[in-house]
Motif scaffolding. Structure first.
Motif, short mmCIF file in Angstrom:
data_model
loop_
_atom_site.label_atom_id
_atom_site.label_comp_id
_atom_site.label_asym_id
_atom_site.label_seq_id
_atom_site.Cartn_x
_atom_site.Cartn_y
_atom_site.Cartn_z
N LEU A 37 1.01 -0.57 -7.35
CA LEU A 37 1.22 0.85 -7.58
C LEU A 37 -0.15 1.52 -7.60
N LEU A 38 -0.25 2.63 -6.92
CA LEU A 38 -1.52 3.36 -6.85
C LEU A 38 -1.49 4.54 -7.82
N PHE A 39 -2.50 4.63 -8.66
CA PHE A 39 -2.64 5.73 -9.61
C PHE A 39 -3.96 6.46 -9.35
N GLU A 40 -4.05 7.65 -9.92
CA GLU A 40 -5.29 8.41 -9.91
C GLU A 40 -5.78 8.60 -11.35
N LYS A 126 -5.48 0.62 -8.76
CA LYS A 126 -4.37 -0.17 -8.20
C LYS A 126 -3.96 -1.22 -9.23
N ILE A 127 -2.68 -1.19 -9.59
CA ILE A 127 -2.16 -2.15 -10.57
C ILE A 127 -1.00 -2.90 -9.92
N ASP A 130 3.99 -6.39 -9.95
CA ASP A 130 4.53 -7.48 -10.77
C ASP A 130 4.16 -7.33 -12.24
N PHE A 131 3.01 -6.70 -12.52
CA PHE A 131 2.65 -6.49 -13.93
C PHE A 131 3.72 -5.66 -14.63
N PHE A 132 4.16 -4.59 -13.98
CA PHE A 132 5.16 -3.71 -14.60
C PHE A 132 6.54 -4.37 -14.63
N TYR A 175 1.59 1.53 -21.34
CA TYR A 175 1.28 0.26 -20.68
C TYR A 175 -0.23 0.06 -20.77
N SER A 176 -0.63 -1.15 -21.09
CA SER A 176 -2.05 -1.48 -21.15
C SER A 176 -2.34 -2.57 -20.13
N TYR A 177 -3.18 -2.25 -19.14
CA TYR A 177 -3.55 -3.22 -18.10
C TYR A 177 -5.07 -3.22 -17.96
N GLU A 178 -5.67 -4.35 -18.29
CA GLU A 178 -7.13 -4.47 -18.29
C GLU A 178 -7.72 -3.32 -19.10
N ASN A 179 -8.55 -2.47 -18.48
CA ASN A 179 -9.15 -1.37 -19.24
C ASN A 179 -8.37 -0.07 -19.11
#
Length: 205
Positions: A37-40, A126-127, A130-132, A175-179
């Motif tokens: 998934l692409l975020f800004e 970019k996350i 599968d994490f979500f 949601y917490s992913y890395e930083n």
């Protein structure tokens, strides 16, 4: 308008005119066999929500459809061509308790070269999808406070000033992913859209 048409009408929403309407694009990016998934991260120079993580999108303009709005905002913010965007379909509408409606659209961006407009975007994130799929967000219940105006005509209401106003709440998701922290409306849209991706087997080829 004839009454025979009434049974065929699509229901509107009472009070809809008080809601600001936005559309966002939820981009899937394929890279080396994995889907992201692409975020800004919004520019700190922006007046509204500076530094927050979100999907590309913006406010609906006169004369355009919600999907056109999502595509237009995405091309502007990510500096891509509309031909690079493949819209898969609409997600579920997010209705904020603060007079805001967000219409998400799921899709893919092809041949993306990590471009973005620096006036609005500080960086892209970019996350892995599968994490979500494998992690539920943390949930915090937030209470809504009812504050009637001072000049409310209590004499018109049974019970007057002692009227038992209904209480409400809404969930804040994180949601917490890395930083990175994905939270608020964006987290709500992520949770909903990931559920739809799995329900409709979107990634199956």
């Amino acid at each position: 308008m004839k009454k025979e048409e009434f049974s065929l009408r699509s229901p509107g929403m009472i009070g809809e005119e008080k809601f600001r309407q936005y559309a966002v694009f939820v981009p899937l990016i394929d890279d080396r066999g994995a889907t992201y998934l692409l975020f800004e991260k919004r520019s700190k120079k922006l007046r509204h929500h500076p530094g927050e993580i979100c999907f590309p999108g913006g406010k609906l303009e006169a004369g355009e459809s919600l999907q056109e709005c999502a595509i237009r905002e995405t091309t502007e913010e990510l500096q891509i061509n509309s031909t690079q965007i493949e819209v898969i379909g609409p997600g579920d509408i997010y209705i904020s308790p603060f007079n805001l409606m967000i219409y998400p659209f799921l899709g893919r961006i092809k041949d993306y070269k990590d471009t973005y407009g620096k006036d609005e975007v500080e960086e892209i994130i970019k996350i892995p999808l599968d994490f979500f799929k494998n992690h539920q967000p943390q949930r915090f219940e937030t209470k809504l406070i009812h504050e009637p105006p001072e000049d409310l005509p209590y004499e018109w209401i049974p019970g007057g000033t002692k009227y038992p106003w209904a209480k409400g709440s809404y969930d804040l998701l994180f949601y917490s992913y890395e930083n990175w922290i994905i939270w608020g409306m964006t987290a709500q849209i992520v949770k909903s859209m990931v559920g739809l991706i799995e329900e409709y087997d979107i990634l199956h080829k």
